[in-house]
Scaffold this motif. Structure first.
Motif, PDB file in Angstrom:
ATOM      1  N   UNK A  45      20.082  -5.060   6.382  1.00  0.00           N
ATOM      2  CA  UNK A  45      19.563  -4.042   5.465  1.00  0.00           C
ATOM      3  C   UNK A  45      20.717  -3.123   5.046  1.00  0.00           C
ATOM      4  N   UNK A  46      20.499  -2.388   3.992  1.00  0.00           N
ATOM      5  CA  UNK A  46      21.538  -1.537   3.432  1.00  0.00           C
ATOM      6  C   UNK A  46      21.888  -0.402   4.389  1.00  0.00           C
ATOM      7  N   UNK A  47      23.131   0.036   4.319  1.00  0.00           N
ATOM      8  CA  UNK A  47      23.626   1.082   5.216  1.00  0.00           C
ATOM      9  C   UNK A  47      22.838   2.387   5.097  1.00  0.00           C
ATOM     10  N   UNK A  48      22.341   2.687   3.899  1.00  0.00           N
ATOM     11  CA  UNK A  48      21.655   3.966   3.702  1.00  0.00           C
ATOM     12  C   UNK A  48      20.157   3.888   3.973  1.00  0.00           C
ATOM     13  N   UNK A  49      19.686   2.743   4.444  1.00  0.00           N
ATOM     14  CA  UNK A  49      18.268   2.575   4.759  1.00  0.00           C
ATOM     15  C   UNK A  49      18.033   2.898   6.228  1.00  0.00           C
ATOM     16  N   UNK A  50      17.044   3.712   6.493  1.00  0.00           N
ATOM     17  CA  UNK A  50      16.693   4.083   7.862  1.00  0.00           C
ATOM     18  C   UNK A  50      15.242   3.685   8.101  1.00  0.00           C
ATOM     19  N   UNK A  51      15.047   2.457   8.567  1.00  0.00           N
ATOM     20  CA  UNK A  51      13.710   1.911   8.774  1.00  0.00           C
ATOM     21  C   UNK A  51      13.661   1.298  10.170  1.00  0.00           C
ATOM     22  N   UNK A  52      12.941   1.934  11.072  1.00  0.00           N
ATOM     23  CA  UNK A  52      12.871   1.469  12.457  1.00  0.00           C
ATOM     24  C   UNK A  52      12.340   0.049  12.573  1.00  0.00           C
ATOM     25  N   UNK A  53      11.575  -0.394  11.579  1.00  0.00           N
ATOM     26  CA  UNK A  53      10.997  -1.741  11.651  1.00  0.00           C
ATOM     27  C   UNK A  53      12.068  -2.824  11.628  1.00  0.00           C
ATOM     28  N   UNK A  54      13.240  -2.516  11.061  1.00  0.00           N
ATOM     29  CA  UNK A  54      14.316  -3.497  10.984  1.00  0.00           C
ATOM     30  C   UNK A  54      14.750  -3.954  12.375  1.00  0.00           C
ATOM     31  N   UNK A  55      14.641  -3.059  13.340  1.00  0.00           N
ATOM     32  CA  UNK A  55      14.983  -3.393  14.722  1.00  0.00           C
ATOM     33  C   UNK A  55      13.736  -3.711  15.530  1.00  0.00           C
ATOM     34  N   UNK A  56      12.729  -2.874  15.405  1.00  0.00           N
ATOM     35  CA  UNK A  56      11.545  -3.002  16.258  1.00  0.00           C
ATOM     36  C   UNK A  56      10.793  -4.306  16.030  1.00  0.00           C
ATOM     37  N   UNK A  57      10.714  -4.784  14.780  1.00  0.00           N
ATOM     38  CA  UNK A  57       9.975  -6.019  14.514  1.00  0.00           C
ATOM     39  C   UNK A  57      10.658  -7.223  15.156  1.00  0.00           C
ATOM     40  N   UNK A  58      11.991  -7.211  15.184  1.00  0.00           N
ATOM     41  CA  UNK A  58      12.719  -8.305  15.837  1.00  0.00           C
ATOM     42  C   UNK A  58      12.514  -8.278  17.339  1.00  0.00           C
ATOM     43  N   UNK A  59      12.632  -7.090  17.931  1.00  0.00           N
ATOM     44  CA  UNK A  59      12.445  -6.954  19.377  1.00  0.00           C
ATOM     45  C   UNK A  59      11.043  -7.374  19.797  1.00  0.00           C
ATOM     46  N   UNK A  60      10.048  -6.927  19.031  1.00  0.00           N
ATOM     47  CA  UNK A  60       8.661  -7.230  19.388  1.00  0.00           C
ATOM     48  C   UNK A  60       8.372  -8.722  19.291  1.00  0.00           C
ATOM     49  N   UNK A  61       8.949  -9.386  18.284  1.00  0.00           N
ATOM     50  CA  UNK A  61       8.705 -10.828  18.125  1.00  0.00           C
ATOM     51  C   UNK A  61       9.374 -11.625  19.240  1.00  0.00           C
ATOM     52  N   UNK A  62      10.668 -11.368  19.472  1.00  0.00           N
ATOM     53  CA  UNK A  62      11.409 -12.150  20.461  1.00  0.00           C
ATOM     54  C   UNK A  62      10.962 -11.829  21.884  1.00  0.00           C
ATOM     55  N   UNK A  63      10.908 -10.533  22.222  1.00  0.00           N
ATOM     56  CA  UNK A  63      10.624 -10.131  23.599  1.00  0.00           C
ATOM     57  C   UNK A  63       9.142 -10.064  23.915  1.00  0.00           C
ATOM     58  N   UNK A  64       8.310  -9.956  22.880  1.00  0.00           N
ATOM     59  CA  UNK A  64       6.872  -9.833  23.101  1.00  0.00           C
ATOM     60  C   UNK A  64       6.107 -11.096  22.761  1.00  0.00           C
ATOM     61  N   UNK A  65       6.001 -11.403  21.488  1.00  0.00           N
ATOM     62  CA  UNK A  65       5.206 -12.551  21.037  1.00  0.00           C
ATOM     63  C   UNK A  65       5.643 -13.853  21.698  1.00  0.00           C
TER      64      UNK A  65
END
Length: 292
Positions: A179-199
């Motif tokens: 994602x772009x440097x000026x974008x601050x969206x927690x989902x960019x990290x949290x969605x990956x963590x939740x899929x790999x470590x959770x689902x």
């Protein structure tokens, strides 16, 4: 040279699970001459997300056509692209590099934030496919989730730092988020963590491969500032210590013994080594550079 096929369909919650299950069933028991993956990619902005199937068969064209016919038999939705041709390995690597670095400047890849998580899994059951599709529908633009057929020659080796049980995993999965440097969206990290470590946790086979996948350009030069293709690190930044240890599975204790023998003061280390000089676990943020 190999028979390459690339097919894509628009991502819809209602039909994507069927296509992924069809892909899984078509490649079940496939020989090591077949490379295959299916990926979900979000965006770009204003455009549809896609489900993409990529296959490469290194062998007789007639045998490769059998897998192509099997994949093409899915009738859930019209394919937007069905490209079938004989291509060199370098041609395919260039295609991947162009996708990862994006359009525009050669240095575009360095102007984005990246977050990568990966895992080895033993199987791909229906319920996890369904949950994956539902979760992916809410990811931000720039997210790609990959299921890659594993196995092959990597399972032939026994006495290595990665246990044979992990080398024989059915699939490598990865969340590749940019994602772009000026974008601050927690989902960019949290969605990956939740899929790999959770689902996907119920089907984990140890941790991800503790290695770097190098992508070359057409002139065989590796990623560098002058020719930025990319390096995909299966262990990502800010990994929990448990995931780093899981990458080596049953060989972790042996690795620690060797480390202590040859480097008792912990002089040689990289950002993924989760222990201090006393052998105590340390969190990633204490020995990694800050996120831009």
């Amino acid at each position: 040279m190999g028979l390459m096929t690339v097919s894509s369909s628009r991502f819809h919650r209602a039909t994507a699970p069927s296509l992924i299950k069809h892909f899984r069933d078509c490649i079940k028991g496939a020989p090591r001459e077949l490379y295959a993956n299916v990926l979900l990619t979000a965006g770009p902005a204003g455009k549809d997300s896609l489900v993409v199937v990529q296959m490469c068969y290194i062998g007789a064209r007639e045998q490769g056509q059998e897998y192509l016919a099997a994949i093409s038999s899915w009738d859930g939705e019209r394919c937007l692209l069905n490209e079938v041709d004989e291509k060199s390995f370098l041609h395919q690597q260039d295609s991947v590099a162009q996708v990862l670095r994006g359009k525009g400047s050669l240095f575009a890849i360095f102007k984005k934030q990246w977050f990568i998580r990966s895992a080895l899994i033993t199987s791909l059951p229906d319920d996890l496919i369904n949950e994956t599709v539902m979760n992916f529908a809410d990811t931000p633009v720039g997210c790609t989730w990959l299921f890659e057929l594993a196995g092959g020659a990597i399972g032939d080796f026994e006495d290595t730092c990665v246990p044979k049980s992990q080398r024989e995993a059915a699939f490598t999965v990865a969340a590749l988020h940019q994602w772009e440097m000026d974008v601050d969206d927690d989902r960019c990290v949290e969605s990956a963590e939740e899929w790999i470590a959770g689902t996907l946790k119920p089907v984990h086979q140890g941790g991800p491969f503790p290695s770097v996948c190098a992508i070359f350009s057409a002139d065989m030069s590796l990623c560098c500032m002058a020719n930025p293709v990319t390096l995909l690190q299966f262990l990502g930044r800010h990994e929990p210590p448990e995931r780093v240890k899981a990458s080596f599975g049953s060989n972790w204790e042996r690795l620690c013994e060797i480390k202590k023998l040859y480097d008792p003061n912990n002089l040689f280390k990289n950002t993924f080594w989760p222990l201090d000089a006393e052998g105590e676990t340390v969190e990633a943020h204490t020995h990694e550079p800050p996120t831009p």
